[in-house]
Each structure stands twice: as structure tokens, then as C-alpha cells.
Design an enzyme around this catalytic site. Structure first.
Site, short mmCIF file in Angstrom:
data_model
loop_
_atom_site.label_atom_id
_atom_site.label_comp_id
_atom_site.label_asym_id
_atom_site.label_seq_id
_atom_site.Cartn_x
_atom_site.Cartn_y
_atom_site.Cartn_z
CB ALA A 53 30.87 31.83 39.90
CE LYS A 81 31.30 28.82 36.27
NZ LYS A 81 31.47 30.28 36.35
CB VAL A 188 41.10 60.60 56.26
CG1 VAL A 188 40.17 59.71 57.07
CG2 VAL A 188 42.43 60.77 56.98
CB THR A 346 34.45 38.24 33.45
OG1 THR A 346 33.26 39.01 33.60
CG2 THR A 346 34.24 37.21 32.38
CB ILE A 348 37.75 36.73 40.37
CG1 ILE A 348 36.88 37.17 41.56
CG2 ILE A 348 39.02 36.03 40.87
CD1 ILE A 348 36.33 36.05 42.41
P1 FAD Z 1 35.83 45.56 47.55
O1 FAD Z 1 35.47 44.19 47.94
O2 FAD Z 1 34.77 46.62 47.58
O3 FAD Z 1 37.02 46.00 48.48
C1 FAD Z 1 37.40 47.35 48.64
C2 FAD Z 1 38.39 47.47 49.78
O4 FAD Z 1 38.83 48.80 49.86
C3 FAD Z 1 37.81 47.11 51.16
O5 FAD Z 1 38.76 46.38 51.89
C4 FAD Z 1 37.60 48.47 51.79
O6 FAD Z 1 37.64 48.42 53.19
C5 FAD Z 1 38.78 49.21 51.21
N1 FAD Z 1 38.61 50.67 51.23
C6 FAD Z 1 37.77 51.43 50.51
N2 FAD Z 1 37.92 52.73 50.83
C7 FAD Z 1 38.89 52.78 51.77
C8 FAD Z 1 39.49 53.81 52.51
N3 FAD Z 1 39.12 55.09 52.38
N4 FAD Z 1 40.45 53.48 53.39
C9 FAD Z 1 40.87 52.19 53.56
N5 FAD Z 1 40.33 51.18 52.90
C10 FAD Z 1 39.35 51.47 52.02
N6 FAD Z 1 33.25 38.36 40.45
C11 FAD Z 1 33.52 37.13 40.00
O7 FAD Z 1 34.62 36.89 39.50
N7 FAD Z 1 32.60 36.12 40.10
C12 FAD Z 1 31.36 36.34 40.58
O8 FAD Z 1 30.56 35.40 40.67
C13 FAD Z 1 31.01 37.66 40.98
N8 FAD Z 1 29.79 37.94 41.45
C14 FAD Z 1 29.47 39.24 41.75
C15 FAD Z 1 28.15 39.59 42.07
C16 FAD Z 1 27.82 40.92 42.30
C17 FAD Z 1 26.39 41.29 42.59
C18 FAD Z 1 28.82 41.93 42.29
C19 FAD Z 1 28.49 43.37 42.58
C20 FAD Z 1 30.13 41.58 42.00
C21 FAD Z 1 30.46 40.26 41.71
N9 FAD Z 1 31.75 39.91 41.35
C22 FAD Z 1 32.03 38.65 40.91
C23 FAD Z 1 32.82 40.89 41.43
C24 FAD Z 1 33.66 40.68 42.68
O9 FAD Z 1 32.83 40.75 43.81
C25 FAD Z 1 34.74 41.74 42.77
O10 FAD Z 1 35.44 41.79 41.58
C26 FAD Z 1 35.70 41.40 43.86
O11 FAD Z 1 35.04 41.17 45.06
C27 FAD Z 1 36.74 42.47 44.03
O12 FAD Z 1 36.27 43.53 44.78
P2 FAD Z 1 37.33 44.63 45.21
O13 FAD Z 1 38.37 43.99 46.04
O14 FAD Z 1 37.76 45.37 44.01
O15 FAD Z 1 36.45 45.66 46.06
#
Ligand code: FAD
Length: 508
Positions: A53, A81, A188, A346, A348
Site C-alpha cells: 500500500a 487507494k 560475504v 509510509t 516506500i
Molecule cells: P528487503 O526487501 O529485505 O531487500 C533486501 C535485499 O538485500 C534483498 O534483495 C536481499 O537479497 C539483499 N541482501 C541482503 N543481504 C545481502 C547480502 N549479504 N548479499 C547480497 N544481497 C543481500 N511499506 C509500504 O510502503 N507499504 C506497506 O503496505 C508496507 N507493508 C509492510 C508490511 C510489513 C509486515 C513489513 C515488515 C513491511 C511493510 N512495508 C510496507 C515495508 C516494505 O516492505 C519495505 O520498506 C520495502 O519492501 C523495502 O524493503 P528493502 O528493499 O529495504 O529490504
């Protein structure tokens, strides 16, 4: 002598929503003659895969990327939305709507909110929802984007629901088309540079070394670069926002998709419902101090309105932020920078805000410390104003039915929020601090929805006779109601403009 030349290379660690948003935006803005951009992601580790969302500023991000909105909605099984419906938050049986857009219309320098507060105290105002085109349209299941002209239809604010996995794929296509090179592999080792706050390279499991001038840590909760390597510490906000787990499950659609998110309060947390074209996303966010994982899952499964399409998935998180978002030649985005529960969608947005500020303060190879300090100051303020807004939902409630709600209702709150509540109680006034994300509409919607009643009204409205206010606000409500009649059903709008061609593959 400091090297003030432009960056030659950027490495993004992480291919979740944060990594691909950063890659797509940096590549688009910096162009083919800008720094070489590499994104590293590990299929072994995977992504968090939730985050479905959004809020209206995402339109600015899409525009920055040159994204066609219909194509975007189609590719992500998206829906529209208009806000969030809060059920049982004030007390069981109560519901209110937090709409996007605005309430009514100001009269010169007199804000609509001031007129409404005054009329309300005279006992002649309708509930706030009557003056919001987004709330009225949501209730009627209708949607269209804003229309030109002097009509409430011009004030429609909207965002999207989408499938998180499809969104990452969509952004990846944009990023790779703009020249981003993707490397698959697990990091790593992180090699330090010539100063303690510099990273020189990351090394993958297969021995590949990726050097870069600048690093973007999008590695998720772990914060591989910003925390584990550069030593950022985590400021924990669990004392105000104690939810630390979620369990999520998709269900089959049980009717046409609603143009809003629903959030229903539960005994020790709350449940989301996010309608997409091909399914509904559901999740229960809760505090592990008050509820076991099994109880949380049972509550979720007992409160679904469609058939589950997968096994429930558990997620754990911490609420708070890193003490520094940018250190030396590394900036953290997404979960690596901090997280607050998804109550107001919030996260994203915070990724997008971080990218926008990074572009505004794009470093040279000199990495000017004043830019870094400014970035950290602005992002900290952004996180904190969102934190206060979230706390408001939990703290201003009549619920005392469980230990969870009793603790939240009686806890000490941050000074910044206490000050806002005091001003509202005295004058009914709500305000938007500097560049903060949430508007006056949002603050008023939630304060009113959570049962906060002001004792006075803004003196700006004092000079307006009550009869004049009554006529004026009645007209606004009538015009708003009539305008909804010109809007198509949400499902019809999607079918006509952006229906997804085929169901997306099942989520892993
Ligand atoms: P991740 O998706 O965890 O990605 C991390 C990346 O790093 C992956 O590609 C992984 O492979 C890589 N990585 C990690 N370690 C290594 C390594 N050692 N070597 C190589 N690659 C590595 N946000 C909203 O705006 N709206 C919502 O409705 C919403 N709902 C949510 C509900 C829940 C329950 C949760 C927990 C979060 C929600 N969020 C929401 C937040 C949203 O999911 C995240 O902000 C968004 O997905 C960004 O995640 P990210 O890319 O930071 O991390």
C-alpha cells in the site's frame, strides 16, 4: 587536495523495493553518461516481499521515472487507494476514514478546519467525511483521477495498492533499460577504504569484487553496510510503537476491489486488508509481548473474507531508525535505514524521500560532511514526524479492553506529539510542520477519528456568523455528494483503463 570530481561508480547492495527504486531513479536522473550503477542482490537471501500500500507522493516518483500509470497498474495487478478505513480503533464498533486530498475548501485565509470546528461546536456540522471527496467516493466504491475545473473532483488524492514482487520486477525492467547492471550473489565481505568512514568494495561469495565510489545500502533489516560495517546504531522506538511482528496471507477476491485499505484494530495489534486485482493482501501486525505467533495467526485466519491462497508467513521487525542514514560514502535506504509499522503505508515513501534528498545533495568524490549532516538531519525529522503520527492512532483511543490497549493509552508520548495534542485541544488547530509528510487533512482525520474533541476553535473563524458557516458547509457537503455521482465504479475504471492482462504467477 580533495577530489571534487563527480562520482564514477555507484554500487547498490540489495534488490528489494528499496534497491530497485534507487537503481531506477539514479539511472534515470544521472543518465547514460553518469556513474556506472551496479546492483547486487542475493536470491539465496531473498526480499521481504511485503509492502503493498502506498501514499500519494508515489505519483511524483512515477513521474520522475517517466512511468505510464496505466502500464504500471497493469504490470503490478494494482488498484487505486483513496485512503484508509480504520475499524474498531476508537472502540469496538466504531469506524472512520482517513482520506487523501483535502476537506472542503478554505475561505481566503480561514482554513476549512477552523470553520468546521466552529460549526461543530455550535452543533451544526456534519461528520468530516461529508466534506471529503475521497472519503465519499471510497464509501461508494468509486474512483477516477482528479478532473479539471472548480469541482471537488479536482481535489481527488490517490495512491496505489500493488503486488510487491511485481513492483520490484517492474522497477528492475526500468532500471536495467536505463543501464543498471545486476549482479546476483551474496556479499560475504566488505572492504574498507582509506578512511574509517569509507567503503572500497564488496566481495561476493564467488570471489567477484565490486569497487565503487559510492554505496547505497538497501540490504534490509540487517544493514550490512551502514550498521555492520560503518557502525550506525539503532534508535529503538519500541516503547511507543511496540508491535514487532506480522503474519501475512493472501486471499482470493470476494468481490470488486475496494478503493481503499482497511485497518481493523485487534486485541494486541491490527489487521490490514489490501485489495489487488488478482487477490487480497491480509496481515496481522502485533506485539509479541502481548500475543503469541500462534494466537496471531489464528486471529488472522479467523478474520478473512476470502479463501487463503498460501500458507501464512511470519515476519519480524524492529521499530526505529539508524542514528545516521549517511556515513562517509554510504547512504542507507529502506529497511536498512529503519522501519515503522505499515499502519499508514509510509515505508516506500521514506525510500522515495531518501532518494529525492540524495539526488538533491548528490555528492562528488569529496563527500562534503555538511551535506551528510544535512541529509541526516532532514531524514531524522521525517522519520520522527511519521513516528508521532503513528503513535497518535494507538494512544488516542477509548479502548481499555486488553493490557495492550491500556498500556498504549496511558504511556508517556514524545514531547513533539504532546504539543500538537495540546494545541488541538485548545484551539482545534492542526498544522503541518515544515516539510513533514502528513497534511492537515491527515492530522485532523485521525485526531477526530480517534475521538479527540477540541475545547475551542481557531479565532480565525470567530468573525464568521454561524448561519453563514452552516450555509457554506452545507453547500460543500452537497456538492461533494453530487460529485461522487459522476465517478465510475472503481472496478469499472480499472476494467476500462488498466486491467491486468492475466493473473500474476503465485507468490513464492
Ligand atoms: P528487503 O526487501 O529485505 O531487500 C533486501 C535485499 O538485500 C534483498 O534483495 C536481499 O537479497 C539483499 N541482501 C541482503 N543481504 C545481502 C547480502 N549479504 N548479499 C547480497 N544481497 C543481500 N511499506 C509500504 O510502503 N507499504 C506497506 O503496505 C508496507 N507493508 C509492510 C508490511 C510489513 C509486515 C513489513 C515488515 C513491511 C511493510 N512495508 C510496507 C515495508 C516494505 O516492505 C519495505 O520498506 C520495502 O519492501 C523495502 O524493503 P528493502 O528493499 O529495504 O529490504
Amino acid at each position: 587536495m580533495t577530489d571534487n570530481t563527480p562520482l564514477r561508480s555507484i554500487a547498490i547492495v540489495g534488490g528489494g523495493t528499496a534497491g530497485w527504486m534507487a537503481a531506477a531513479a539514479l539511472a534515470r536522473v544521472l543518465g547514460p553518461h553518469g556513474p556506472a550503477i551496479t546492483l547486487v542482490e542475493s536470491e539465496e537471501i531473498g526480499t521481504i516481499g511485503v509492502g503493498e500500500a502506498t501514499i500519494p507522493p508515489i505519483q511524483t516518483f512515477n513521474a520522475l521515472l517517466g512511468i505510464d500509470e496505466a502500464e504500471f497498474v497493469r504490470a503490478t495487478q494494482g488498484t487505486f487507494k483513496l485512503g484508509i478505513e480504520f475499524v474498531d480503533w476508537l472502540r469496538p464498533g466504531h469506524r472512520y476514514f482517513h482520506p487523501f486530498g483535502v476537506y472542503g475548501i478554505d475561505k481566503g485565509a480561514v482554513p476549512f478546519e477552523a470553520m468546521w470546528q466552529r460549526l461543530r461546536q455550535a452543533g451544526a456540522a456534519q461528520p468530516l467525511e461529508a466534506y471529503s471527496i475521497c472519503a465519499a467516493a471510497a464509501r461508494a466504491g468509486r474512483f477516477m483521477p482528479p478532473q479539471p475545473g472548480n469541482t471537488p473532483l479536482a481535489h481527488i488524492g490517490y495512491a496505489f495498492h500493488f503486488d510487491a514482487a511485481l513492483y520490484a520486477r517492474f522497477l528492475r525492467r526500468h532500471a536495467e533499460a536505463a543501464g543498471v547492471v545486476r549482479r546476483q550473489g551474496r556479499v560475504v565481505e566488505v572492504l574498507r577504504g582509506d578512511r574509517p568512514d569509507r567503503i572500497a568494495a564488496v566481495v561476493l561469495k564467488d570471489g567477484t569484487r565490486i569497487d565503487a565510489d559510492f554505496f547505497v545500502d538497501c540490504s534490509g533489516f540487517r544493514g550490512l553496510l551502514i550498521a555492520e560495517t560503518l557502525g550506525a546504531t539503532f534508535e529503538d522506538w519500541g516503547q511507543w510503537l511496540p508491535n514487532d511482528r506480522a503474519v501475512a496471507v493472501p486471499t482470493a477476491n470476494s468481490g470488486p476491489p475496494a478503493p481503499y485499505t482497511r485497518s481493523t484494530a485487534r486485541a494486541a495489534g491490527w489487521q490490514w486488508r489490501i485489495p489487488l486485482q488478482h487477490r487480497v493482501g491480509n496481515g496481522h501486525v502485533y506485539a509479541s509481548r502481548h500475543l503469541s505467533d500462534d494466537e496471531a495467526t489464528a486471529t488472522l485466519l479467523a478474520n478473512l473474507d476470502g479463501e487463503p491462497l498460501a500458507e501464512p508467513r511470519q515476519l519480524r521487525f524492529r521499530t526505529g531508525r539508524v542514528d545516521r542514514f549517511w556515513i562517509g560514502n554510504c547512504v542507507a535506504l529502506g529497511l536498512a535505514s529503519g522501519f515503522m509499522e505499515p499502519l499508514e503505508s509510509t515505508s516506500i515513501h521514506l525510500i522515495q524521500a531518501g532518494i529525492a534528498r540524495l539526488l538533491e545533495m548528490l555528492p562528488t568524490r569529496a563527500f562534503e560532511p555538511a551535506d551528510t549532516r544535512r541529509y541526516n538531519r532532514l531524514m531524522a525529522a521525517e522519520f520522527e514526524s511519521i513516528r508521532d503520527f503513528l503513535i497518535l492512532h494507538f494512544h488516542a483511543t477509548e479502548r481499555r479492553d486488553t493490557a495492550y490497549w491500556r498500556a498504549l493509552a496511558t504511556m508517556p508520548i514524545p514531547e513533539t506529539l504532546a504539543e500538537r495534542l495540546a494545541i488541538h485541544a485548545r484551539t482545534g488547530r492542526v498544522y503541518r510542520e515544515a516539510d513533514e509528510l502528513f497534511t492537515k487533512t491527515s492530522w485532523l482525520a485521525v485526531m477526530d477519528g480517534q475521538g479527540l474533541v477540541a475545547n475551542g476553535y481557531d479565532p480565525l473563524a470567530a468573525a464568521m456568523p454561524v448561519d453563514e458557516l452552516r450555509t457554506r458547509l452545507q453547500r460543500i457537503a452537497a456538492v461533494t455528494h453530487a460529485a461522487v455521482g459522476h465517478m465510475p465504479a472503481h472496478a469499472d475504471f480499472i476494467a476500462r483503463h488498466c486491467a491486468a492482462a492475466a493473473p500474476a504467477p503465485a507468490r513464492p
